[in-house]
Scaffold this motif. Structure first.
Motif, mmCIF file in Angstrom:
data_model
loop_
_atom_site.group_PDB
_atom_site.id
_atom_site.type_symbol
_atom_site.label_atom_id
_atom_site.label_comp_id
_atom_site.label_asym_id
_atom_site.label_seq_id
_atom_site.Cartn_x
_atom_site.Cartn_y
_atom_site.Cartn_z
ATOM 1 N N PHE A 113 0.846 -1.198 0.000
ATOM 2 C CA PHE A 113 0.000 0.000 0.000
ATOM 3 C C PHE A 113 0.877 1.243 0.000
ATOM 4 O O PHE A 113 2.085 1.173 0.262
ATOM 5 N N THR A 114 0.256 2.381 -0.299
ATOM 6 C CA THR A 114 0.900 3.691 -0.150
ATOM 7 C C THR A 114 0.006 4.570 0.716
ATOM 8 O O THR A 114 -1.194 4.326 0.844
ATOM 9 N N VAL A 115 0.620 5.588 1.310
ATOM 10 C CA VAL A 115 -0.096 6.519 2.182
ATOM 11 C C VAL A 115 0.377 7.933 1.888
ATOM 12 O O VAL A 115 1.589 8.168 1.754
ATOM 13 N N ASP A 116 -0.550 8.858 1.778
ATOM 14 C CA ASP A 116 -0.214 10.277 1.708
ATOM 15 C C ASP A 116 -1.494 11.063 1.963
ATOM 16 O O ASP A 116 -2.517 10.780 1.325
ATOM 17 N N PRO A 117 -1.465 12.006 2.895
ATOM 18 C CA PRO A 117 -2.685 12.770 3.187
ATOM 19 C C PRO A 117 -3.049 13.770 2.092
ATOM 20 O O PRO A 117 -4.186 14.229 2.033
ATOM 21 N N HIS A 123 -4.241 2.818 -2.005
ATOM 22 C CA HIS A 123 -3.727 4.068 -1.443
ATOM 23 C C HIS A 123 -4.632 4.525 -0.305
ATOM 24 O O HIS A 123 -5.858 4.417 -0.388
ATOM 25 N N HIS A 124 -4.011 5.051 0.759
ATOM 26 C CA HIS A 124 -4.753 5.492 1.941
ATOM 27 C C HIS A 124 -4.331 6.906 2.315
ATOM 28 O O HIS A 124 -3.215 7.333 2.018
ATOM 29 N N SER A 125 -5.208 7.603 2.988
ATOM 30 C CA SER A 125 -4.920 8.981 3.398
ATOM 31 C C SER A 125 -4.239 9.053 4.757
ATOM 32 O O SER A 125 -3.754 10.116 5.143
ATOM 33 N N SER A 126 -4.192 7.947 5.490
ATOM 34 C CA SER A 126 -3.521 7.945 6.787
ATOM 35 C C SER A 126 -2.888 6.580 7.036
ATOM 36 O O SER A 126 -3.372 5.552 6.527
ATOM 37 N N ASP A 148 -5.009 -0.674 9.538
ATOM 38 C CA ASP A 148 -6.259 -1.396 9.794
ATOM 39 C C ASP A 148 -6.584 -2.375 8.669
ATOM 40 O O ASP A 148 -7.244 -3.396 8.885
ATOM 41 N N ALA A 149 -6.101 -2.058 7.465
ATOM 42 C CA ALA A 149 -6.466 -2.849 6.288
ATOM 43 C C ALA A 149 -5.378 -3.821 5.828
ATOM 44 O O ALA A 149 -5.658 -4.722 5.037
ATOM 45 N N LEU A 204 3.442 4.987 15.751
ATOM 46 C CA LEU A 204 2.212 4.328 15.324
ATOM 47 C C LEU A 204 2.512 2.990 14.656
ATOM 48 O O LEU A 204 1.862 1.974 14.952
ATOM 49 N N ALA A 205 3.477 2.973 13.756
ATOM 50 C CA ALA A 205 3.818 1.734 13.054
ATOM 51 C C ALA A 205 4.376 0.686 14.001
ATOM 52 O O ALA A 205 4.088 -0.509 13.862
#
Length: 331
Positions: free
Chosen positions: A47-51, A66-69, A75-76, A97-98
């Motif tokens: 996955f990738t993350v960027d707000p 892709h996730h915003s947080s 969670d996924a 957090l990680a």
């Protein structure tokens, strides 16, 4: 006085199957991470993350979720490695957090943290998560080809004596980016200083920051660092600045009794060793591999092995951070 950055292997768990990677931050440096990871057949981008609103990130012709947080992503997904390619001020919160919400290794872009308080916060997590075994910092300059060549050359010639003096100058054209550079990299000393310090650990044991002066609103810095080499003291002089139109990075190491100098050009990834008028050794580069790719290939090879290089580990990052943010004693 800070404890020297010393040896001590960081062990990691054996891998089974492809390494599932989550990439947090898809800005400029993320492109290098993606390019190197895509070369490895033992890695999948989970996955990738960027707000920020960004388009799909291509990885081997496909776009992973892709996730915003990061919280949403954890969670996924169940990643094996989380890579934090985000601005320095976000590192502590995201790394914590990680570490707490997953069992993944965490690779943080350098510097690991932006102040000593953040380092203390991460260290305090050690009862909840294996900080020393799972948290790593991308000290990529320690893996650059010319640095590895110079370190091996010096180790192969003990008769040259200890390193007695080092001069290093790192220039970047970040002035052209204006406020964006300060938002991402904070200051010249924050960004380039860590590169210089981590690079120097290949040659000497860093002991203390003896002087520091930041000028040009943080865009330039001049620092001196104490070190020990084969038990003998020495001094490193470090210059960094963003006030230039192009990148230029060079370091010179003077060794003891025979008067040998090892000069390395980090921009061209070349170097030579000389004594008076005699050329002792030389290292070249054909320029086919982009500089940062040449750094991150061996970095990831080490990180994804069962025995990551100690320069990536938490203890090295903590020692470098202690020196990087120290207040020099009045002498």
């Amino acid at each position: 006085m800070t404890d020297p950055v010393g040896a001590g292997q960081v062990r990691g768990p054996a891998r089974v199957g492809p390494v599932r990677v989550g990439l947090v931050g898809v800005g400029i440096i993320a492109a290098t991470h993606l390019a190197v990871l895509a070369e490895r057949d033992d890695v999948v981008l989970e996955f990738t993350v960027d707000p920020r609103p960004v388009g799909p990130v291509a990885f081997r012709g496909a776009a992973p979720p892709h996730h915003s947080s990061l919280a949403e992503a954890l969670d996924a997904h169940r990643p094996d490695l989380v890579v934090l390619a985000t601005p320095t001020q976000t590192h502590t919160e995201l790394a914590a957090l990680a570490l707490v919400r997953s069992t993944a290794r965490v690779l943080v872009e350098k510097p690991l943290v932006h102040d000593l308080g953040s380092l203390t916060r991460l260290r305090a997590l050690d009862g909840k998560a294996d900080v020393r075994g799972r948290l790593f910092t991308a000290h990529h300059f320690a893996f650059s080809p010319e640095v590895e060549w110079a370190a091996e050359l010096i180790a192969a010639h003990p008769g040259w004596g200890p390193v007695t003096a080092i001069t290093s100058a790192f220039y970047d054209p970040y002035v052209l980016r204006g406020p964006e550079a300060f938002a991402s990299y904070v200051s010249s000393w924050t960004d380039s200083g860590v590169n210089q310090l981590s690079m120097l650990t290949r040659f000497v044991d860093l002991t203390e920051l003896t002087a520091v002066r930041q000028t040009d609103g943080g865009a330039s810095a001049w620092c001196t660092i104490g070190f020990r080499s084969r038990g003998e003291p020495g001094t490193a002089r470090l210059r960094s600045s963003w006030l230039t139109g192009s990148s230029s990075k060079e370091s010179s190491l003077v060794l003891g009794r025979p008067g040998v100098e090892v000069w390395i050009d980090h921009t061209a990834m070349t170097g030579f060793a000389a004594r008076d008028g005699e050329l002792l050794a030389a290292f070249g580069n054909d320029g086919r591999t982009p500089r940062k790719v040449a750094h991150y290939r061996p970095l990831y090879a080490s990180l994804l092995s069962g025995r990551p290089d100690p320069v990536l580990g938490f203890d090295a990052a903590a020692a470098i951070t202690g020196i990087h943010h120290a207040v020099p004693a009045v002498r």
